[in-house]
Design an enzyme around this catalytic site. Sequence first.
Site, PDB file in Angstrom:
ATOM      1  CG  MET A  23      76.926  32.473  42.108  1.00  0.00           C
ATOM      2  SD  MET A  23      78.208  33.142  41.046  1.00  0.00           S
ATOM      3  CE  MET A  23      79.653  32.571  41.878  1.00  0.00           C
ATOM      4  CG  ASN A  59      75.883  21.532  55.904  1.00  0.00           C
ATOM      5  OD1 ASN A  59      74.795  21.260  55.401  1.00  0.00           O
ATOM      6  ND2 ASN A  59      76.650  20.627  56.485  1.00  0.00           N
ATOM      7  CG  HIS A 118      74.719  27.883  49.845  1.00  0.00           C
ATOM      8  ND1 HIS A 118      75.605  26.967  49.338  1.00  0.00           N
ATOM      9  CD2 HIS A 118      75.005  29.060  49.246  1.00  0.00           C
ATOM     10  CE1 HIS A 118      76.401  27.552  48.455  1.00  0.00           C
ATOM     11  NE2 HIS A 118      76.054  28.824  48.385  1.00  0.00           N
ATOM     12  CD  GLN A 157      79.265  38.394  47.362  1.00  0.00           C
ATOM     13  OE1 GLN A 157      79.650  38.188  46.229  1.00  0.00           O
ATOM     14  NE2 GLN A 157      78.634  37.462  48.059  1.00  0.00           N
TER      15      GLN A 157
HETATM   16  O1  PAF Z   1      78.295  34.942  46.797  1.00  0.00           O
HETATM   17  C1  PAF Z   1      77.767  34.493  45.760  1.00  0.00           C
HETATM   18  O2  PAF Z   1      77.423  33.326  45.653  1.00  0.00           O
HETATM   19  C2  PAF Z   1      77.577  35.432  44.584  1.00  0.00           C
HETATM   20  O3  PAF Z   1      78.595  36.368  44.525  1.00  0.00           O
HETATM   21  C3  PAF Z   1      76.205  36.116  44.579  1.00  0.00           C
HETATM   22  C4  PAF Z   1      76.014  37.018  45.760  1.00  0.00           C
HETATM   23  C5  PAF Z   1      75.106  35.061  44.535  1.00  0.00           C
HETATM   24  C6  PAF Z   1      76.067  36.975  43.314  1.00  0.00           C
HETATM   25  O4  PAF Z   1      76.202  36.221  42.153  1.00  0.00           O
END
Ligand code: PAF
Length: 282
Positions: free
Chosen positions: A30, A35, A37, A155
């Site tokens: 999002m 770091n 990511h 998640q």
């Molecule tokens: O973890 C995230 O940044 C969000 O939940 C995702 C997986 C990109 C979905 O919008």
Amino acid sequence: MEVLKNKKTLQDFIERQKEMGKKIGFAPTMGALHNGHLSLYKKAKEENDLVISSIFVNPTQFNNAEDLEKYPRDINRDILILKNSDLVDAVYIPEVVDIYPEKAESLHYDFDGLENEMEGKSRPGHFDGVGTVVEELFRQVKPDNAYFGEKDFQQLAIIKKMVEKKKLPVKIHGVSIYRAENGLALSSRNQRLHENRREASKIIYETLKKVNDWFRVITIPEIKERVKDIFESQQGMQLEYFLIADEDSLKETDFFYKDRNFRAFIVVVVDGVRLIDNMHLD
Ligand code: PAF
């Protein structure tokens, strides 16, 4: 690095890559990149011919309008980080209509109960929103492998469950939590904290480490009492929840069993910013 700004340009790009037989690694985000990511992209680069990321602040996964509005956005900074990283071949930055052609609404998912634990209780509808956007992104990007951080452990479990139940042709990989030097789990939300509050928030990681030391030494209810006491004396921090759960079912437990894996989960609100963290217990 290619910047793909709508579904059509993405589709053309993917088609070309598939024709060349490229193995695609994908890390959806999002934005407000950090770091953490980059650690997803690094793993993706090691295991694929091509790395694609997406940046899309998904409206359907926010159950709180203020949280959606305050979510940090700086697309130019993000593109610069991606270009400089040399880890990503293309970034997909869709408009809402590319993901939700009619109405920005979630589909309804059954994740075999995983959705009803922890974040599911605190953020109703959140995982339907995550499932909807991730499934749609998988259908558009067609990755062979997809990478998600373990910071959002629930998640990750839910996405694995969705892929299994819907038999989607993608392999899901979890990547260890990336921590700042003081131990705070990196999150886009940390940007909303003043530096001194970011420093104070290291108590979350320190507490998880203590929990790991206490695990199997004192009872889980005693551990929970101690964690509550720690946060009661912290100014401007509210412990939203702390619990220990079975790593597979994500069900909270007050007892530990010999042959199961357990993980501690915590959410603390610091100056109105919701920080989430977890740790495998051994
Ligand atoms: O973890 C995230 O940044 C969000 O939940 C995702 C997986 C990109 C979905 O919008």
